[in-house]
Motif scaffolding. Sequence first.
Motif, mmCIF file in Angstrom:
data_model
loop_
_atom_site.group_PDB
_atom_site.id
_atom_site.type_symbol
_atom_site.label_atom_id
_atom_site.label_comp_id
_atom_site.label_asym_id
_atom_site.label_seq_id
_atom_site.Cartn_x
_atom_site.Cartn_y
_atom_site.Cartn_z
ATOM 1 N N ARG A 190 -28.236 -1.498 10.719
ATOM 2 C CA ARG A 190 -27.864 -2.646 11.556
ATOM 3 C C ARG A 190 -28.603 -3.908 11.095
ATOM 4 O O ARG A 190 -28.009 -4.979 10.956
ATOM 5 C CB ARG A 190 -28.200 -2.343 13.020
ATOM 6 N N THR A 196 -31.721 -1.431 20.020
ATOM 7 C CA THR A 196 -30.659 -2.233 19.405
ATOM 8 C C THR A 196 -30.876 -3.711 19.728
ATOM 9 O O THR A 196 -30.685 -4.583 18.873
ATOM 10 C CB THR A 196 -29.281 -1.767 19.932
ATOM 11 N N ASP A 213 -31.247 -6.866 17.139
ATOM 12 C CA ASP A 213 -30.399 -8.062 17.252
ATOM 13 C C ASP A 213 -31.256 -9.326 17.416
ATOM 14 O O ASP A 213 -30.889 -10.392 16.907
ATOM 15 C CB ASP A 213 -29.408 -7.905 18.413
#
Lengths: 397, 80
Positions: A306, A375, A379
């Motif tokens: 990610r 997560t 981000d």
Amino acid sequence: MLFDKFKPMAEFQAELAARDVVPFGAVTEEIISATEGVVSGRRVILAGTNNYLGLSFDARCISAAQEAAGKWGTGTTGSRLANGSFEEHQALERELAAFYGVGHAISFTTGYAATMGMTATLAGPGEVILLDADSHASIYAGVQLSGAEIIRFRHSDPEDLAKRLRRLGDRAENTLIIVEGIYSMLGDVAPLREIAAVKREYGGCLLVDEAHSMGVLGDHGRGAAEAAGVEQDVDFIAGTFSKSLGATGGYCVSQHPELETIRYCIRSYIFTASSSPSVVASTRRALQILQEEPGLRQRLWENATRLYEGLQGLGLPVGPSPSPVVAVVLEDRSQAINCWNALMSAGIYVNLVVPPASPSTNFLLRNSVSAAHSTAQIDTMIAAYAGLLEDGLIRAR
Amino acid sequence: MTQYQQYLEFMLSALEARAGAGVTLSETTRLVADIGLSSLEVMEFVEKIEDHFDISIPLNILPDINTLGDLARKLQEVDS
């Protein structure tokens, strides 16, 4: 004057002080979790700690360390060859050997002592060491002590390795080949399948430093050699407890029974105090968790991918492939310092890497990802880099 | 042409562009002090020599190298 040679470093220190930044030696004042802390007065996401599985703050590891400190005391106060071999050390070595499916293991007080000690000892005068050009400083330090002939080959270039072994002729048999699993600065994985094939063709012994790949690669987390299916070709695996296992210390494992003799010839093993029992206990528990919870590795890779894809999507110059180490490559020192400072202001702690620690003349903003990152934290990190672009501190390529 | 001269000639041509107009290259030219090669550039220069002559240059010899002549002499020893 002895101190003259330190002038360039003093000038760099002065430059940093003038900008009110201390990327080298930033002080952590509080650890809130495996991924958050207070650094130099700011609450930040920890994105430069190599805490790949997030186990430094695992309650089970902390409890094991506390119990061991109560049982064994705070330190061993001696070398493994004197009074410093406790049952804990021997148990850790048995468990490491079992984890790797080999017969022999040595634990060291630090990862540096492990790789430096092994590479200083395995080859000696009249023999040859062939090392990857981007090897860690501990490896360069070790080979310089070895007395062996030291030859570099181009980074992750099996053909160049083969060429140099061919030039050695009969001496190739007495050569120690040294590579790493994942290289610590750019996060690239060594082409171990090809390197092992070269070793099979020309002979010699292969040592793989899995410091950044243990717990990260392979179906069982044994590292790059397992992932490449070449564990049988690797003579020695070295590594550290200070990354995936969340403690300090290092190790070397081997299928060769001679390791039990070599143990008594390694100066960084003999002439230093052994690891504190609390450190050994938390390492043992972390090794157990690593084996019982493969989901940690999966989570780590989800986070790593990610972040990598997020930064790549912004057009930033990142390394060659997704990895738990994601480095943004910059060419200008002043720009790198400004970016590091801006990331700190945005609540992100990363490593600023300058030559010669970086593998080229480039400067790196080195991020290391953890399974414990949420997560949302990943981000936030991507958004902080987007902020660097918006503020004109960095340009997309 | 002796081996020493072959090494030296190659080094002079390989460094010509890097040295710039202000430096006249010769066997007494110092790699770091005169040309200003960084440690990384020294290693890249070594790789060029290795590729050209199909040899491997041990890192052990580098601390004793100051000038281009030093390097050419050392390579002659290593090669023999």
